[in-house]
Design an enzyme around this catalytic site. Sequence first.
Site, mmCIF file in Angstrom:
data_model
loop_
_atom_site.group_PDB
_atom_site.id
_atom_site.type_symbol
_atom_site.label_atom_id
_atom_site.label_comp_id
_atom_site.label_asym_id
_atom_site.label_seq_id
_atom_site.Cartn_x
_atom_site.Cartn_y
_atom_site.Cartn_z
ATOM 1 N N LYS A 113 0.451 4.995 6.516
ATOM 2 C CA LYS A 113 -0.063 5.951 5.533
ATOM 3 C C LYS A 113 0.771 7.231 5.609
ATOM 4 O O LYS A 113 1.543 7.431 6.545
ATOM 5 C CB LYS A 113 -1.514 6.325 5.871
ATOM 6 C CG LYS A 113 -2.540 5.198 5.737
ATOM 7 C CD LYS A 113 -3.022 5.048 4.308
ATOM 8 C CE LYS A 113 -4.096 3.997 4.173
ATOM 9 N NZ LYS A 113 -3.696 2.642 4.583
ATOM 10 N N SER A 131 0.815 -1.212 0.000
ATOM 11 C CA SER A 131 0.000 0.000 0.000
ATOM 12 C C SER A 131 0.853 1.269 0.000
ATOM 13 O O SER A 131 0.346 2.359 -0.266
ATOM 14 C CB SER A 131 -0.939 0.007 1.203
ATOM 15 O OG SER A 131 -0.211 0.233 2.388
#
Lengths: 138, 428
Positions: free
Chosen positions: A95, A58
């Site tokens: 993230k 990711s």
Amino acid sequence: MDSFDSTTKKFKIPLLTDSVSAGFPSPADDYTEENIDLNEHLISNPFSTFFLRVKGDSMINAGIKDKDLIIVDKSLTAKPGNIIIAMIDGEFTIKRLSIKNNELYLKAENHNYPDFRFKNHVDVQIWGVVIYSIHSYL
Amino acid sequence: MRISNIDAIALIDANNFYASCEQNINPHLRNKPVVILSNNDGCIIARSPEARALKIKMGTPYFKVKERLNKLDVAVLSSNYSLYGDMSRRLMNLLKNYCEQIEIYSIDEAFVSISRPNDENLYPWARSIRSLIYQNLGITITVGIGENKVRAKIANKLAKNIDYSAGIFDLARTENENNYLKRISIDKIWGVGKQTSNWLQSKGIKNARELRDMEENEIIKKLGIVGKRLQLELKGHRCLPIEKNKKSKKEIQVSRSFGTPITKLEDLTQALATHAIKASEKMRSQNLQSSDIRVFARTSKYSSQNYQRSAHRKLTSATDDTNKILKIVVELSEEIYNPEYKFSKAGVLMQDLTNSEYLQQSVINYKSQKDLKKSANLMRTIDLLNKRFNNNAITWAITKNPQSWKMNKNFLSLSSTTDIEQIPTIVK
């Protein structure tokens, strides 16, 4: 000259950190230093630093790949632009903390993953700031 | 009467320490009720705030509440001392930066000394370390401030019990001290044991305020200097210093309960040998040597057989050599063994400890000196290897047979902060 003891007519063997039993002492001997310790260079707050392992891709666009070792410093306060670790819905998530139209959100560095909006979730905690990722090429 | 207020002493402790350690490193446990079980998964010894809210009681035997915990979806964990030990080390080292002296009092509490700022207000200091520790470790601490240790302990209790305190209480800067001291019942005062508490209550002394104001002679007559010191501290004098370097231990003990009670000699011997290896390693890491080695075993406190045995061996010269200690422990285990009894716990004690740095080797000849050096080198090498690679990379054959007596740790979490193979995974 110093190593010649006139009273006993014997050479004294100079004391070295390395054992040199024959031949000349290493010219580098006086310059011996400790090994490079990555802990010392990569980690400035050892008591608030933790290690985690990445699973998945990711964050591929930020150069963080599957199985990379992540070093997290919890003492740092997250700023927009930092890559952070958050606890969301019972999982660790990695993230980039980002800002758009005055709103903070968490950006996945991979187009296949959705961004994360704080207002859609109740249970979010920014856990720490990523300071390094270590990738093995073997 | 009061001593100057320039220095203050604070008792800082972590709230729900074990549960907080688990919740900090495992996102599944965040905001969930969590309980931690004692060694051998016996009783509940720690609860997260969520578990407290469910009225799950401390000390409850696990088997009694198993069903209920299951129904309430409470996470149940064995105690993970490698995690708690590491988090404790982090906590204490962080605290060190924010105080003058620190005395580590237990795995999750420390006395610290701190200078009062010009306005004497230590609340901003306490608030900042509280938020710092929370951010760095995910652990909430309580800060009790007073003129001395006894009053810092009391302040810490007040900080926990008073809703509006936000985890901080300064007993030296309160207007109605009497009211607060009255809330601390006599048996909750640091240093008051069961007997003392009973005696005081028989004299009509029920709380800290009444003990502070009690007739001094009466205290001294019954409790001597210890009682006088306690009363002086309650009044605000400082009698007990911060002990930065705690005196080295008088003895080292390694003992464990068995997963299931044992009756075979070989099991007892193997368990004691395993503990002896651990104890000798502990001694060496603190530069200690023992000249009195003791082993003990006992049956369960709850069983009808109430049997306890111990045996010891005095040595002419102190040692930290695992080989020597093992030989003795194996012999001693035969001495205490009794086939009629089911042992539920056993341990070894290294007593009569001396510092090996200053050790006087009595009458020893050249050969034994050489042997000593050889064994010391061997031990050092083993310790280094075990430190470098994981624990027990090198150990003694006796521990290698199946260990049927091993403690139950059925719900053990990972060594998430100390073992690279067990660090948490980021899934998204």
